[in-house]
Design a protein around this motif. Structure first.
Motif, short mmCIF file in Angstrom:
data_model
loop_
_atom_site.label_atom_id
_atom_site.label_comp_id
_atom_site.label_asym_id
_atom_site.label_seq_id
_atom_site.Cartn_x
_atom_site.Cartn_y
_atom_site.Cartn_z
N LEU A 55 0.84 -1.20 0.00
CA LEU A 55 0.00 0.00 0.00
C LEU A 55 0.87 1.25 0.00
CD1 LEU A 55 -2.63 -1.15 2.67
CD2 LEU A 55 -2.56 -1.64 0.21
N ILE A 57 0.63 4.06 -2.39
CA ILE A 57 0.00 5.32 -2.79
C ILE A 57 -1.01 5.78 -1.74
CG2 ILE A 57 -1.41 6.46 -4.54
CD1 ILE A 57 -0.25 4.46 -6.58
N GLY A 58 -1.91 4.90 -1.35
CA GLY A 58 -2.99 5.29 -0.44
C GLY A 58 -2.53 5.60 0.97
N THR A 59 -1.29 5.23 1.33
CA THR A 59 -0.78 5.52 2.67
C THR A 59 0.18 6.70 2.66
OG1 THR A 59 1.08 3.99 2.44
CG2 THR A 59 -0.99 3.10 3.31
N MET A 225 -3.24 11.48 -5.11
CA MET A 225 -3.23 10.02 -5.00
C MET A 225 -3.99 9.38 -6.15
SD MET A 225 -3.86 9.34 -0.93
CE MET A 225 -2.57 9.55 0.29
N MET A 226 -5.13 9.97 -6.49
CA MET A 226 -5.90 9.43 -7.61
C MET A 226 -5.12 9.56 -8.91
SD MET A 226 -8.58 8.11 -6.30
CE MET A 226 -9.49 7.77 -7.83
N ASP A 228 -1.93 9.57 -9.12
CA ASP A 228 -0.78 8.66 -9.03
C ASP A 228 -1.16 7.19 -9.20
OD1 ASP A 228 0.85 10.83 -8.64
OD2 ASP A 228 0.97 10.60 -6.47
N LEU A 230 -4.13 5.53 -7.34
CA LEU A 230 -4.73 4.89 -6.17
C LEU A 230 -5.81 3.89 -6.56
CD1 LEU A 230 -5.10 4.56 -3.15
CD2 LEU A 230 -6.60 6.58 -3.14
N GLU A 233 -4.21 0.72 -7.56
CA GLU A 233 -3.64 0.06 -6.39
C GLU A 233 -4.73 -0.67 -5.61
OE1 GLU A 233 -0.22 1.60 -3.74
OE2 GLU A 233 -2.05 2.30 -2.73
N ALA A 234 -5.87 0.00 -5.42
CA ALA A 234 -6.98 -0.63 -4.71
C ALA A 234 -7.52 -1.84 -5.48
CB ALA A 234 -8.09 0.40 -4.47
N GLY A 250 -9.42 5.47 2.08
CA GLY A 250 -8.71 5.47 0.80
C GLY A 250 -8.91 4.20 0.01
N TYR A 251 -9.22 3.12 0.71
CA TYR A 251 -9.46 1.84 0.05
C TYR A 251 -10.93 1.43 0.19
CZ TYR A 251 -4.41 1.76 -0.11
OH TYR A 251 -3.10 2.11 -0.34
#
Length: 320
Positions: A55, A57-59, A225-226, A228, A230, A233-234, A250-251
């Protein structure tokens, strides 16, 4: 294992743990790296989401350049499939500090995960390890019967903790129920609240900005984040969305979008809203700590001067 006798015999006198906390998005990473370079000190992360290597990006994990600038610990050290908690973190960090203080007079502890910071600074009660079956049982009760059911179960099993806990934080409610189940005793009866003595000096720095500026930074960071990636990633970990590590800001909002429960713009707006709410809870938590000294993240020189005075006069902080 008890966390009382964690240190070897080498001298801890003159050693300092500089704790830097603050709400998400305030700018802890940037200033902590500058301060770490000032004192040639390593950074121990107390951001419980940045432990997970999957994790990034979201962190808002530190970038590769930031990781190269200063030696970091507890960044990407665990998998989302690993069971990890603040009690284990307390043990692991104190073992690490025992090593780091052998060659450094000052070490930084940086992050916004409230329980994890408290575990290192003051210790937490030695609560039992929760087995997988108990955890799965209560999680299933929450998923199938809802928040109201687990809140009512906590009221029945531990009315004292029911009156104290944030009932909207289902993770806290579930953990209390797990402990009640394992021990057969109320969770509140097992919490002593006793602070453990640490053999090194602790200096606590809180970072904050005017609320409207902080919220602007949070909103911009979510948009970044979006950009990049996210969402991708999710999506990669969608099949593991039931894990505690992914039931987080975020997730969980993006999984609601993937399941058709809201549009993508609605999910992004909810991430911003939930992040702002989390920042507010962090500030409320850290503001209760009378040992915390607050600064704007741009006040680098003032922070350096304050820490220097505190190091010179560790037992009389009011005079520093």
């Amino acid at each position: 294992m008890s966390s009382v006798c964690l240190f070897t015999a080498h001298n801890m006198q003159g050693k300092t743990l500089l704790v830097i906390v603050g709400p998400t998005g305030v700018g802890k990473t940037h200033i902590s790296i500058r301060l770490a370079r000032q004192w040639a000190a390593p950074i121990v992360s107390a951001d419980s989401r940045q432990f997970y290597r999957e994790l990034r990006i979201g962190t808002a994990a530190p970038t590769e350049d930031e990781l190269r600038a200063v030696r970091h610990y507890f960044i990407g050290t665990h998998s989302i499939h690993d069971e990890y908690n603040s009690g284990q973190f307390e043990l692991d960090v104190h073992r690490l500090l025992d090593e780091l203080f052998a060659s450094h007079d000052l070490v930084l502890l940086v992050g916004g995960s409230m329980l994890y910071v408290d575990a290192v600074c003051h210790g937490i009660d030695d609560l039992p390890t929760i087995d997988a079956a108990t955890r799965a049982y209560w999680l299933e009760q929450y998923r199938t019967r809802g928040a109201g059911f687990i809140q009512e179960e906590l009221r029945r099993l531990d009315p004292e903790h029911y009156r104290q806990v944030d009932l909207n934080n289902h993770k806290r409610v579930l953990h209390a129920l797990e402990v009640c189940t394992i021990t057969g005793r109320p969770y509140s009866a097992l919490r002593t609240g006793r602070r453990k003595e640490r053999p090194f000096h602790i200096i606590k720095i809180g970072l904050n900005r005017p609320r409207e500026k902080l919220y602007e930074r949070i909103n911009r960071r979510v948009d970044q984040m979006m950009t990049d990636g996210l969402l991708a990633e999710a999506e990669r970990f969608y099949e593991y969305r039931h894990l505690n590590t992914l039931n987080t800001v975020g997730y969980k909002e993006l999984y609601a979008y993937m399941e058709g429960r809201m549009s993508l713009p609605e999910a992004v707006e909810l991430i911003k809203q939930d992040t702002r709410r989390y920042a507010k809870r962090q500030l409320s938590w850290f503001n209760r700590d009378k040992e915390m000294h607050w600064f704007h993240p741009d006040d680098e020189e003032e922070i350096i001067q304050y820490v220097t005075r505190q190091q010179a006069n560790p037992f009389n902080p009011s005079e520093a």
